[in-house]
Design a protein around this motif. Structure first.
Motif, mmCIF file in Angstrom:
data_model
loop_
_atom_site.group_PDB
_atom_site.id
_atom_site.type_symbol
_atom_site.label_atom_id
_atom_site.label_comp_id
_atom_site.label_asym_id
_atom_site.label_seq_id
_atom_site.Cartn_x
_atom_site.Cartn_y
_atom_site.Cartn_z
ATOM 1 N N HIS A 121 -19.550 -48.608 -28.849
ATOM 2 C CA HIS A 121 -20.070 -47.672 -28.079
ATOM 3 C C HIS A 121 -21.402 -48.138 -27.058
ATOM 4 C CE1 HIS A 121 -18.415 -44.526 -31.005
ATOM 5 N NE2 HIS A 121 -18.008 -44.074 -29.554
ATOM 6 N N ASP A 134 -16.118 -38.959 -34.325
ATOM 7 C CA ASP A 134 -15.329 -39.677 -33.412
ATOM 8 C C ASP A 134 -14.025 -40.022 -34.010
ATOM 9 O OD1 ASP A 134 -14.715 -40.852 -31.161
ATOM 10 O OD2 ASP A 134 -16.197 -42.483 -31.503
ATOM 11 N N ASP A 143 -17.622 -44.578 -24.676
ATOM 12 C CA ASP A 143 -16.731 -45.421 -25.336
ATOM 13 C C ASP A 143 -16.663 -46.733 -24.410
ATOM 14 O OD1 ASP A 143 -15.942 -43.762 -27.269
ATOM 15 O OD2 ASP A 143 -13.974 -43.325 -26.526
ATOM 16 N N HIS A 157 -13.390 -48.684 -31.782
ATOM 17 C CA HIS A 157 -13.768 -49.018 -30.227
ATOM 18 C C HIS A 157 -15.399 -48.886 -30.416
ATOM 19 C CE1 HIS A 157 -13.484 -44.421 -30.543
ATOM 20 N NE2 HIS A 157 -14.620 -44.396 -30.003
ATOM 21 N N HIS A 194 -17.198 -37.335 -27.678
ATOM 22 C CA HIS A 194 -17.787 -37.199 -28.865
ATOM 23 C C HIS A 194 -18.552 -36.090 -29.085
ATOM 24 C CE1 HIS A 194 -17.355 -41.244 -27.240
ATOM 25 N NE2 HIS A 194 -17.343 -41.660 -28.451
HETATM 26 ZN ZN LIG Z 1 -16.240 -43.244 -29.182
#
Ligand SMILES: [Zn+2]
Ligand SMILES: [Zn+2]
Length: 119
Positions: free
Chosen positions: A73, A66, A84, A71, A18
């Motif tokens: 975190h 990102d 992730d 997804h 990230h």
């Molecule tokens: Zn991510």
């Protein structure tokens, strides 16, 4: 799309980490030495406004960028590291509680990462 924007978009979308604006700046500077940090910021913000990348804001930490692929975190509450993670899809559950259609949600779960645990 400017050459910078295109390249920044590629970098964010192909990275598994990230990146923050400084990380992107360091990468772009190697390829296009004339670039300035403000250009990186402007292009990152424009990409966020256009919904082409995500901005992850954590209070007290620098913003990270990102890819859009859905997804979730895990975030270390000590060092701010992002991991992730894919939680079970909560859309149905949220919809039944809120009685509206959920178009998306942003889930962050706070943890203490292994590195910080061992300090
Ligand atoms: Zn991510
Ligand atoms: Zn940590």
């Amino acid at each position: 799309m400017t050459k910078y924007r295109k390249r920044i978009y590629e970098i964010i979308n192909t990275s598994c980490s990230h990146l923050n604006a400084y990380d992107v700046y360091e990468i772009i500077k190697k390829e296009m030495p004339d670039v300035v940090l403000a250009t990186i910021y402007n292009n990152l913000n424009a990409l966020v406004d256009e919904h082409m990348i995500n901005k992850i804001s954590i209070p007290g930490k620098i913003d990270h960028y990102d890819k859009l692929v859905k997804h979730d975190h895990l975030i270390c509450s000590r060092c701010g590291k992002l991991i992730d993670f894919k939680f079970e899809d909560l859309t149905k559950n949220l919809e039944s509680q809120a009685h509206v259609s959920i178009v998306g949600y942003d889930l962050k779960a706070f943890i203490i990462c292994d590195e910080c645990k061992n300090k």
